[in-house]
Design an enzyme around this catalytic site. Sequence first.
Site, short mmCIF file in Angstrom:
data_model
loop_
_atom_site.label_atom_id
_atom_site.label_comp_id
_atom_site.label_asym_id
_atom_site.label_seq_id
_atom_site.Cartn_x
_atom_site.Cartn_y
_atom_site.Cartn_z
N ASP A 285 1.14 -1.41 0.06
CA ASP A 285 0.04 -0.53 -0.05
C ASP A 285 1.13 0.90 0.26
O ASP A 285 2.21 1.22 0.74
CB ASP A 285 -0.94 0.15 1.46
CG ASP A 285 -1.45 1.16 1.05
OD1 ASP A 285 -3.15 0.33 1.04
OD2 ASP A 285 -1.55 2.44 0.86
N ILE A 286 0.52 2.81 -0.70
CA ILE A 286 1.58 3.36 -0.82
C ILE A 286 1.12 4.32 0.34
O ILE A 286 2.86 4.85 0.79
CB ILE A 286 0.18 4.08 -2.14
CG1 ILE A 286 1.87 5.59 -2.65
CG2 ILE A 286 -0.92 5.50 -1.88
CD1 ILE A 286 1.66 5.53 -4.25
N ASN B 254 -12.69 -3.27 2.71
CA ASN B 254 -13.71 -1.87 2.76
C ASN B 254 -14.40 -2.18 1.68
O ASN B 254 -14.39 -1.99 0.06
CB ASN B 254 -12.96 -0.41 2.76
CG ASN B 254 -12.16 -0.63 3.74
OD1 ASN B 254 -13.01 -0.49 5.67
ND2 ASN B 254 -10.92 0.62 3.71
N GLY C 241 -16.42 3.27 3.91
CA GLY C 241 -15.15 3.66 3.84
C GLY C 241 -14.14 3.12 2.22
O GLY C 241 -12.60 3.48 1.74
N GLN C 242 -14.69 2.45 1.34
CA GLN C 242 -13.98 2.24 0.12
C GLN C 242 -13.24 3.35 -0.68
O GLN C 242 -14.23 4.18 -0.86
CB GLN C 242 -14.94 1.08 -1.29
CG GLN C 242 -13.85 0.55 -2.13
CD GLN C 242 -14.99 0.12 -2.80
OE1 GLN C 242 -16.08 -0.40 -2.16
NE2 GLN C 242 -14.00 -0.65 -3.35
N HIS D 266 -10.26 -5.33 -2.90
CA HIS D 266 -9.15 -5.46 -2.46
C HIS D 266 -9.17 -5.91 -0.95
O HIS D 266 -9.74 -5.55 -0.22
CB HIS D 266 -8.27 -4.07 -2.77
CG HIS D 266 -8.54 -2.94 -2.66
ND1 HIS D 266 -9.43 -1.98 -3.20
CD2 HIS D 266 -8.60 -2.46 -1.35
CE1 HIS D 266 -9.65 -1.21 -2.17
NE2 HIS D 266 -9.21 -1.02 -1.48
N HIS E 189 -6.70 -5.73 2.02
CA HIS E 189 -6.09 -5.01 2.81
C HIS E 189 -4.98 -6.06 3.84
O HIS E 189 -6.43 -7.07 4.58
CB HIS E 189 -6.53 -3.53 4.13
CG HIS E 189 -6.64 -2.79 3.05
ND1 HIS E 189 -6.40 -1.53 2.60
CD2 HIS E 189 -7.69 -2.53 3.02
CE1 HIS E 189 -6.78 -0.77 2.70
NE2 HIS E 189 -7.71 -1.07 1.98
P1 AMP Z 1 -9.39 1.55 0.20
O1 AMP Z 1 -9.50 2.69 1.23
O2 AMP Z 1 -9.86 -0.06 1.19
O3 AMP Z 1 -10.60 1.57 -0.89
O4 AMP Z 1 -7.99 0.97 0.06
C1 AMP Z 1 -7.92 1.73 -0.78
C2 AMP Z 1 -5.66 2.00 -0.77
O5 AMP Z 1 -5.33 2.04 -1.58
C3 AMP Z 1 -5.34 2.94 0.11
O6 AMP Z 1 -4.87 2.24 1.86
C4 AMP Z 1 -4.15 4.06 -0.28
O7 AMP Z 1 -3.81 3.52 0.46
C5 AMP Z 1 -4.40 3.32 -1.63
N1 AMP Z 1 -3.86 3.07 -2.84
C6 AMP Z 1 -3.85 4.10 -3.83
N2 AMP Z 1 -2.94 4.21 -5.08
C7 AMP Z 1 -2.52 3.40 -4.71
C8 AMP Z 1 -1.46 3.27 -5.28
N3 AMP Z 1 -0.60 3.98 -6.55
N4 AMP Z 1 -0.31 2.34 -5.15
C9 AMP Z 1 -0.67 1.74 -3.80
N5 AMP Z 1 -1.75 1.57 -3.23
C10 AMP Z 1 -2.81 2.48 -2.89
#
Ligand code: AMP
Length: 115
Positions: free
Chosen positions: A33-34, A89, A95-96, A102, A104
Site C-alpha cells: 500500500d502506498i 472496505n 470507506g472504500q 482489494h 488489506h
Molecule cells: P480502500 O479505502 O479500502 O479503497 O483502500 C485503498 C487503498 O489503496 C488505500 O489504503 C491507499 O493508500 C491505496 N492506494 C491508493 N493508490 C495506490 C497506489 N498507487 N499504490 C498502492 N496503493 C495505493
Amino acid sequence: MSHDPNCLFCKIIAGQIPSRKVYEDSELLAFHDIHPWAPVHVLIIPKLHIASMVELTDEHAALLGKMSVLAPKLMRELGVTNGFRTVINTGPDGGQEVYHLHMHAMGGPRPWLKG
Ligand code: AMP
Ligand code: ZN
C-alpha cells in the site's frame, strides 16, 4: 468487464502505474500500500476487475478463497510473526476509496498509524 481502463488498480495490473509487487500469479496480484497504516501493509487484488464485494457472485467464491489463503502466506514471507489484520472496505459507508476489490493485510509491531 474484466478490465476497466479508468481503474487505478487495473492500471497497476497492466504495469501502467508502478507498484511494489510482493506476489503475482495468473489470477492475483499483491503489492505494498502506498500509504501504509502498519509496518507491513499490502493489498491483495484479483486481476479480474470486480468493483467491490457488492458485485460478487457464486462464481467468485474460489477467487475470494485464494485471496484469503494468500494473506497469511504473504504475512509470513514479509516477517509478520505476531498476527495481522485483514480488511475489505465496501462502498461509501464502508470507506472504500478504490473501486477494484482489494483485501488489506496489515501486520508488524504496534503502534500502527491507524486501526
Ligand atoms: P480502500 O479505502 O479500502 O479503497 O483502500 C485503498 C487503498 O489503496 C488505500 O489504503 C491507499 O493508500 C491505496 N492506494 C491508493 N493508490 C495506490 C497506489 N498507487 N499504490 C498502492 N496503493 C495505493
Ligand atoms: Zn480495476
